[in-house]
Design a protein around this motif. Structure first.
Motif, PDB file in Angstrom:
ATOM      1  N   ALA A   1     -17.955   7.318  -9.417  1.00 42.06           N
ATOM      2  CA  ALA A   1     -18.160   7.633 -10.749  1.00 42.06           C
ATOM      3  C   ALA A   1     -17.611   6.908 -11.784  1.00 42.06           C
ATOM      4  O   ALA A   1     -17.301   5.511 -11.465  1.00 42.06           O
TER       5      ALA A   1
ATOM      6  N   ALA B   1     -14.457   8.654 -15.710  1.00 36.43           N
ATOM      7  CA  ALA B   1     -14.403  10.383 -14.684  1.00 36.43           C
ATOM      8  C   ALA B   1     -13.549  10.773 -13.837  1.00 36.43           C
ATOM      9  O   ALA B   1     -13.563  12.246 -14.398  1.00 36.43           O
TER      10      ALA B   1
ATOM     11  N   THR C   1     -13.589  18.481 -18.069  1.00 34.73           N
ATOM     12  CA  THR C   1     -15.161  17.451 -18.459  1.00 34.73           C
ATOM     13  C   THR C   1     -15.854  16.343 -17.134  1.00 34.73           C
ATOM     14  O   THR C   1     -14.936  15.801 -17.061  1.00 34.73           O
ATOM     15  N   PHE C   2     -16.652  16.997 -16.660  1.00 37.30           N
ATOM     16  CA  PHE C   2     -17.294  16.354 -15.387  1.00 37.30           C
ATOM     17  C   PHE C   2     -17.983  15.997 -15.871  1.00 37.30           C
ATOM     18  O   PHE C   2     -19.377  16.030 -16.433  1.00 37.30           O
ATOM     19  N   LEU C   3     -17.917  13.849 -15.683  1.00 36.45           N
ATOM     20  CA  LEU C   3     -18.778  13.520 -16.035  1.00 36.45           C
ATOM     21  C   LEU C   3     -20.383  13.172 -15.077  1.00 36.45           C
ATOM     22  O   LEU C   3     -19.864  13.120 -13.642  1.00 36.45           O
ATOM     23  N   THR C   4     -21.088  13.088 -14.958  1.00 35.89           N
ATOM     24  CA  THR C   4     -22.278  12.311 -14.425  1.00 35.89           C
ATOM     25  C   THR C   4     -21.941  11.576 -13.175  1.00 35.89           C
ATOM     26  O   THR C   4     -21.564  10.660 -14.266  1.00 35.89           O
TER      27      THR C   4
ATOM     28  N   SER D   1     -22.411  15.399  -8.292  1.00 39.46           N
ATOM     29  CA  SER D   1     -23.363  14.962  -9.176  1.00 39.46           C
ATOM     30  C   SER D   1     -23.304  15.093 -10.161  1.00 39.46           C
ATOM     31  O   SER D   1     -23.243  14.232 -11.278  1.00 39.46           O
ATOM     32  N   GLU D   2     -21.296  15.541 -10.370  1.00 41.37           N
ATOM     33  CA  GLU D   2     -20.906  15.377 -11.421  1.00 41.37           C
ATOM     34  C   GLU D   2     -18.798  15.211 -11.276  1.00 41.37           C
ATOM     35  O   GLU D   2     -18.287  16.070 -10.101  1.00 41.37           O
TER      36      GLU D   2
ATOM     37  N   ALA E   1     -14.894  17.919  -9.205  1.00 39.85           N
ATOM     38  CA  ALA E   1     -16.275  18.009  -9.577  1.00 39.85           C
ATOM     39  C   ALA E   1     -16.790  19.082  -9.100  1.00 39.85           C
ATOM     40  O   ALA E   1     -16.076  20.189  -8.670  1.00 39.85           O
TER      41      ALA E   1
ATOM     42  N   ASN F   1     -21.355  20.852  -9.145  1.00 42.19           N
ATOM     43  CA  ASN F   1     -22.610  20.580  -8.786  1.00 42.19           C
ATOM     44  C   ASN F   1     -22.833  19.437  -7.249  1.00 42.19           C
ATOM     45  O   ASN F   1     -22.857  18.887  -7.452  1.00 42.19           O
TER      46      ASN F   1
END
Length: 569
Positions: A294, A298, A306-309, A355-356, A364, A366
């Motif tokens: 991450a 993150a 807020t979930f960063l890629t 993924s996030e 987390a 996705n």
């Protein structure tokens, strides 16, 4: 049907089969499929947060003791009593189980102290040594002998300090080193042999790699590998050192990983030591692969919703080079909390995760359902393949391990502080499944070797640099003798997306000789040094055209009169 139509049909048939053929050194083999999933158990009773395969083909699984009742009762009215427990004071459910691969059954085990976010490895006698955890378990060493009725033996205060989110590695002399943990910038050994062992050893690198940005850390569960020179490669956050643990000296500092993003907990990626080859060469190479993770911040941003890629990059480096540099590669997609499993044929399976977001409770979203297959010997740009997806989200606290028949066992996922089965996006997951990689496809069965000798009825004791005869058989005559190899795999302790002590070696083997019609015999040599393979139990595989046999257990032992224990430990 006209002659022209018939010819076109035949041509289509031929082209279809050409497209479904691959070659290895010019030898055509059928294109492998995308793998297959199977649900083994709808409910194993606990969350598979930690897993270890033992040489009796049983898997020891642990969750944690401080988050309520599990879904499997302890036998004979046994209960765990702990007046200091935060969740329940009296708990008659199990928080560890043993999974029998052959019978697909579960046996509950009794563990008293909290194993949450602990570490472990198997010693040279095949005994699981499991260390640390939280609360009353933070300084406990637990041992488990592989036998039909064995249970946990707990040794309080055998660790000098709290070991929570630490990493273990077996050393050439057979002991294990326990490195780091939350707020622990030091290491220690187990078992302890000298007076110096009863003090921790400060490792400044661990302190230097601890991110202070809102408590992210990013250096927990460091990635540790035994290098071919007997020193330790230690990666934490975004950089690594080569470390001589015998005299507490940093031998070299490696470049910071390209991009500077963190890869260790809670920005959790994963790492493997790629297969060791050419073991009789004067100068040996070792290469590390790190994938996923991450971005910095993150973890903090996930706490705000807020979930960063997740990172979609892998970094690969020859750690034995004179001037090593990270070579960056791109995965089919971003991944955090991914596991990396070295397969018997040398490929790497990247599995589980999201993924996030970041590692942590409800941090987390996705999930990534499809594993990625990484083929290290292919050209850059052609190394990744996306495989068939699971239907089960494997988020925080998921695990995956390779077993002797070549399947991957997958369990866990508990993104919550307690058992939570309803009203959340990702419920606590008790289902247990297996993934059969493409090499287990039925269409490849004619290429799959079977090991005739040594047999798997009882494991063979082998010593360093020993040569032994191996026999393999096939079901038909489609054999490419030049494409047969033998690999030796050290089953790891898997937790929090890192497989501690995972190691695959490609052994030196001689020319194949016909034993009878479809049976071949050849000589195989064990590695010359415990620097390459510490003593203990390994799975031996025969690999033909990339298709592995079912493995057999062997035990690698030392001859004490030939090895300086003081040097190796």
């Amino acid at each position: 049907m006209s002659t022209l139509q018939l010819n076109l049909l035949l041509l289509s048939f031929v082209f279809f089969h050409i497209l479904h053929l691959a070659t290895v050194n010019g030898v055509p083999i059928p294109t492998q499929g995308k793998g297959q999933w199977q649900l083994l158990q709808p409910n194993i009773g606990i969350v598979a947060m930690h897993m270890q395969l033992l040489h009796n083909d049983r898997v020891v699984i642990l969750d944690r003791t401080d988050f309520g009742f599990s879904n499997i009762s302890l036998p004979n009215g046994t209960c765990r009593h702990d007046p200091t427990e935060r969740a329940v004071k009296t708990d008659c459910t199990a928080h560890s189980v043993e999974y029998d691969i052959a019978t697909n059954t579960i046996r509950p085990l009794f563990v008293q102290t909290d194993v949450w976010c602990s570490s472990g490895s198997v010693d040279s006698f095949g005994r699981l040594v499991q260390t640390g955890g939280d609360s009353d378990g933070e300084r406990v060493v637990r041992t488990f002998h592989p036998c039909p009725t064995c249970n946990w033996n707990e040794l309080p205060n055998r660790l000098l300090v709290r070991r929570w989110y630490a990493t273990n590695h077996v050393l050439p002399g057979g002991r294990q080193i326990i490195i780091g943990g939350r707020a622990q910038f030091n290491y220690e050994f187990f078992p302890k042999k000298t007076s110096a062992d009863f003090s921790t050893h400060f490792l400044p690198f661990l302190k230097d790699t601890a991110d202070k940005f809102r408590g992210e850390e990013n250096n927990l569960y460091p990635f540790v590998f035994l290098n071919v020179d007997g020193n330790l490669f230690i990666f934490a956050n975004n950089r690594a050192i080569l470390f001589n643990y015998r005299n507490n000296t940093v031998i070299r500092t490696y470049p910071t990983i390209s991009g500077g993003d963190p890869r260790c907990y809670p920005s959790t990626g994963s790492a493997v030591l790629l297969p060791l080859k050419n073991l009789e060469a004067e100068s040996l190479e070792a290469e590390v692969l790190i994938c996923g993770g991450a971005t910095r911040a993150a973890f903090f941003r996930a706490g705000q919703g807020t979930f960063l890629t997740a990172l979609n990059t892998c970094a690969r480096m020859k750690i034995t080079d004179q001037d090593p540099e990270w070579v960056m590669e791109t995965m089919p997609g971003g991944r955090v909390m991914n596991d990396m499993i070295t397969l018997p044929n040398g490929d790497v399976l990247i599995i589980n995760g999201a993924s996030e977001g970041s590692a942590g409770f409800e941090y987390a979203v996705n999930p990534v359902f499809a594993p990625f297959l990484y083929k290290p010997n292919e050209p850059v740009g052609n190394r990744f393949e996306e495989l068939n997806p699971s239907q089960i989200a494997r988020m925080y606290h998921s695990t995956a391990i390779l077993v002797r028949d070549g399947r991957i066992l997958v369990g866990g996922s508990n993104p919550h502080g307690n058992y939570v089965f309803k009203g959340v996006m990702f419920p606590t997951e008790l289902r247990f499944e297996s993934f059969s990689p493409p090499y287990l496809d039925a269409q490849l069965s004619h290429l799959r070797p079977s090991i005739v000798s040594p047999n798997n009825q009882s494991y063979s004791n082998l010593t360093y640099n020993q040569s032994f005869k191996m026999q393999i058989s096939f079901t038909d005559g489609t054999v490419a003798p030049d494409l047969v190899s033998v690999t030796m795999y050290a089953p790891p302790f898997n937790t929090h997306s890192f497989s501690m002590n995972q190691r695959l070696l490609e052994l030196n083997n001689g020319e194949l000789r016909h034993s009878d019609n479809l049976t071949f015999e050849f000589d195989v040599r064990i590695p010359r040094s415990p620097f390459l393979a510490p003593p203990g139990f390994y799975i031996l595989y025969a690999v033909h055209q990339g298709i592995p046999s079912e493995g057999i257990w062997i035990r690698l032992i030392r001859e004490e009169n030939e090895i300086s224990t003081q040097l190796l430990n």
